[in-house]
Design an enzyme around this catalytic site. Structure first.
Site, PDB file in Angstrom:
ATOM      1  N   GLY A  53       0.804  -1.214   0.000  1.00 49.63           N
ATOM      2  CA  GLY A  53       0.000   0.000   0.000  1.00 49.63           C
ATOM      3  C   GLY A  53       0.835   1.261   0.000  1.00 49.63           C
ATOM      4  O   GLY A  53       0.467   2.263  -0.624  1.00 49.63           O
ATOM      5  N   ASP A  54       1.969   1.229   0.691  1.00 51.02           N
ATOM      6  CA  ASP A  54       2.869   2.380   0.717  1.00 51.02           C
ATOM      7  C   ASP A  54       3.342   2.718  -0.697  1.00 51.02           C
ATOM      8  O   ASP A  54       3.343   3.884  -1.108  1.00 51.02           O
ATOM      9  CB  ASP A  54       4.061   2.079   1.628  1.00 51.02           C
ATOM     10  N   ALA A  55       3.704   1.696  -1.456  1.00 54.31           N
ATOM     11  CA  ALA A  55       4.177   1.926  -2.828  1.00 54.31           C
ATOM     12  C   ALA A  55       3.051   2.460  -3.716  1.00 54.31           C
ATOM     13  O   ALA A  55       3.247   3.414  -4.474  1.00 54.31           O
ATOM     14  CB  ALA A  55       4.737   0.625  -3.404  1.00 54.31           C
TER      15      ALA A  55
END
Length: 133
Positions: free
Chosen positions: A18-20
């Protein structure tokens, strides 16, 4: 009906994905909104949206106004997991809430629910714009 394909995945692994995804959405949005910006300026603006405190504010807003029970459950599970690391210049609470938001985005991405990511990111970007004005 709930889709349980990500139930066996570690919440913080979903946050890793999700961060990416979150970072790509923010950077692409900035590039489309301000094509005249140089990469260093895009980077600075992106950092104002891709940080633990901004993400924690976004999750808090989404929780109150937008998230389904299933979506909140995904975010809550990641939020409650402890991590050996935390972001610089962020409280543990903000870091955990940011991880919850990232896990939710990762969960939606793994499920291929790009339309829902688009909806949530549109709201998140508006919140970020309002907070930066």
């Amino acid at each position: 009906m709930a889709d349980h394909r990500t139930d066996s995945m570690q919440p913080l692994s979903l946050a890793f994905v999700g961060d990416a995804v979150y970072s790509v959405y923010v950077r692409a949005h900035l590039l489309l909104e301000k094509p005249y910006l140089k990469p260093d300026a895009i980077h600075r603006e992106a950092n104002s949206l891709v940080n633990a405190s901004a993400q924690a504010r976004a999750l808090d807003y989404l929780r109150k106004t937008e998230l389904t029970e299933e979506e909140w459950d995904v975010a809550r599970k990641a939020r409650n997991k402890s991590s050996a690391t935390r972001a610089k210049n962020a409280s543990i609470k903000d870091y955990r809430n940011a991880s919850g938001l990232e896990a939710l985005i990762g969960h939606l991405h793994i499920l291929g629910n790009l339309e829902r990511i688009d909806e949530l990111m549109e709201i998140i970007l508006k919140i970020g714009r309002d907070n930066n004005e």
